[in-house]
Every structure is written in structure tokens, then in C-alpha cells.
Design a protein around this motif. Structure first.
Motif, PDB file in Angstrom:
ATOM      1  N   ARG A  24      -8.561 -30.088 -47.865  1.00  0.00           N
ATOM      2  CA  ARG A  24      -7.991 -29.935 -46.522  1.00  0.00           C
ATOM      3  C   ARG A  24      -7.249 -31.200 -46.090  1.00  0.00           C
ATOM      4  NH1 ARG A  24     -10.389 -25.736 -43.408  1.00  0.00           N
ATOM      5  NH2 ARG A  24     -10.730 -27.026 -41.557  1.00  0.00           N
ATOM      6  N   ALA A  89     -13.848 -31.437 -37.734  1.00  0.00           N
ATOM      7  CA  ALA A  89     -13.590 -30.029 -38.036  1.00  0.00           C
ATOM      8  C   ALA A  89     -12.769 -29.864 -39.309  1.00  0.00           C
ATOM      9  CB  ALA A  89     -12.873 -29.376 -36.858  1.00  0.00           C
ATOM     10  N   PRO A  93     -15.424 -27.833 -42.535  1.00  0.00           N
ATOM     11  CA  PRO A  93     -15.139 -26.502 -41.991  1.00  0.00           C
ATOM     12  C   PRO A  93     -16.392 -25.673 -41.737  1.00  0.00           C
ATOM     13  CG  PRO A  93     -14.537 -26.631 -44.321  1.00  0.00           C
ATOM     14  CD  PRO A  93     -14.831 -28.025 -43.874  1.00  0.00           C
ATOM     15  N   LEU A 119      -7.664 -23.782 -37.233  1.00  0.00           N
ATOM     16  CA  LEU A 119      -8.990 -24.393 -37.215  1.00  0.00           C
ATOM     17  C   LEU A 119      -9.939 -23.543 -36.376  1.00  0.00           C
ATOM     18  CD1 LEU A 119      -8.108 -28.177 -36.679  1.00  0.00           C
ATOM     19  CD2 LEU A 119      -8.667 -27.017 -38.823  1.00  0.00           C
ATOM     20  N   ASP A 120     -11.161 -23.409 -36.857  1.00  0.00           N
ATOM     21  CA  ASP A 120     -12.178 -22.650 -36.130  1.00  0.00           C
ATOM     22  C   ASP A 120     -12.814 -23.572 -35.093  1.00  0.00           C
ATOM     23  OD1 ASP A 120     -13.929 -20.747 -35.291  1.00  0.00           O
ATOM     24  OD2 ASP A 120     -15.291 -20.944 -37.003  1.00  0.00           O
TER      25      ASP A 120
END
Length: 225
Positions: A24, A89, A93, A119-120
Motif C-alpha cells: 500500500r 489506516a 488495513p 480507505l475504510d
């Protein structure tokens, strides 16, 4: 949050960033570039911070993930430009991250970045002490903060947002120990216990990130039963 220390001549911030963010990294790079451009234009980051965004901001925040367990919920109070919430974040994840920010221009920026990069992360506009924010974001495992307020005030805002035995992780500077001693009686009244200082990122960043960690005690523990 000022920290001092010598940077090793062979230290490579992008190599470390790849190590921390893994597959990421590209999202972390987009965040870096966003702060350097849009963040400066919107007044979220000072232009003098741009050359040290990786070291002082993204990596400094991301290494705090060492203190957070798998799948835990994290509330970042006074998130500002998203620090430390967004680096956490990106790096992790598995975490459920909520960013709490009272200012409109900042919360709009956060929401835009989160949506653009999938992004969650939940963005809540408001102050940490407001009942609506506590209702929406409370009950978390961990509450984080960075350069938001003195420790006593920060504890007053943070403890209601975590469940019993949840933790406050406050990113602080070299005077953390002195601040704890000054505020210790007040912190006890606010339900904070098991207070210690942890250094994160040893061996990764030139200056480890100093974190004040405290647990929200149960009522039984607070009253010594």
C-alpha cells in the motif's frame, strides 16, 4: 511536536516507507503528495514541512501501529490533516479507523482523500468531547492524538471514547515524562491508569516516536475495590 536527533547518513526514508506500508506504499505516496500540494494550499501543513513529510509526519505516525492489535478500532481525535489516523489506516488495513476533526475545511479534505483512495475510514466532524461524537465514535479500543492539547485536557477528551481497558495513545515529545508527573493526579481522577511512555519505530526511524500510553480503568479499579 518537536523532536531532535541525528539522522544516520545511510538512512533511506523511501526504503523504510516501503517496508512499513508494503503493497500500500502507493497510497502513502499519494497522501504525501496530497499534503505537499493540496495540504499546503488549504493551510493544513506548513510549506516548511514539505521536505520532511515522510520522516516527521507519515513515518513518525505509522510506527505507532506497533502498539495496536489486529482488527482493533481506532479513533483519532483532532485529526487535522489526518495524522496519525491516515498513515495508520494505510499501513494497517485491518484497523477500523475514525477521524474526528471539528474544522470544516479539514474534515472536507479528510473525507475527500478517504473517498478518493478507497480507505475504510470514517470521518466525523465535531469535537471529541461532544455527546454526538462520543455516541458515533465511542467504545473504541484505542484513541490516538498528535500535538492536540496538554495531557490533562487530552485525557479528558480521550477516555470517554474508549471502552473500559481501552487505551489512549498520545504522540508527544521529549518532555512527556515531565508532563505526566505534572498531570498525574488529574489523570487518575479522569480514570486513566497504567500510564507509561513507549518509543515506537526503533531501528526504523532516526528518532523514535514518543507515545504516552494510558488505560481507561474500570470503575472498580478507580475506586480500589
Amino acid at each position: 511536536m518537536e523532536q531532535v536527533g541525528a539522522r544516520p547518513d545511510d538512512w533511506d526514508e523511501l526504503k523504510v516507507a516501503h517496508q512499513i506500508f508494503g503493497d500500500r506504499f502507493h497510497i502513502a505516496q499519494h497522501y504525501h503528495d496530497s499534503l505537499a500540494g493540496d495540504g499546503v494550499e488549504r493551510g493544513l501543513i506548513g510549506p516548511r514541512e514539505v521536505p520532511r513529510l515522510w520522516e516527521r509526519h507519515l513515518l513518525n505516525c505509522a510506527v505507532v501501529a506497533e502498539l495496536i492489535g489486529e482488527g482493533e478500532s481506532v479513533v483519532d481525535v483532532g485529526s487535522g490533516a489526518g495524522l496519525p489516523g491516515i498513515p495508520l489506516a494505510i499501513a494497517r488495513p485491518d484497523l477500523r479507523v475514525t477521524l474526528v476533526e471539528p474544522l470544516l475545511r479539514r474534515s472536507v479534505y479528510l473525507a475527500e482523500f478517504v473517498e478518493a483512495h478507497g480507505l475504510d475510514v470514517l470521518v466525523v466532524r465535531g469535537r471529541a468531547e461532544e455527546s454526538g461524537v462520543i455516541k458515533e465514535a465511542g467504545g473504541a479500543d484505542v484513541v490516538t492524538s498528535r500535538a492536540v492539547a496538554p495531557l490533562e485536557k487530552l485525557t479528558k477528551w480521550s477516555m470517554p471514547l474508549v471502552h473500559e481497558h481501552g487505551r489512549m495513545l498520545a504522540l508527544k515529545g521529549s518532555s512527556a515524562a515531565e508532563e505526566i508527573e505534572r498531570a498525574r493526579p488529574a489523570l487518575a481522577k479522569l480514570g486513566a491508569g497504567k500510564i507509561d511512555i513507549v518509543e515506537c519505530g526503533k531501528g526504523l526511524v532516526p528518532v523514535p516516536t514518543v507515545v504516552v500510553r494510558a488505560e481507561r480503568l474500570s470503575r472498580r479499579q478507580r475506586h480500589g475495590r
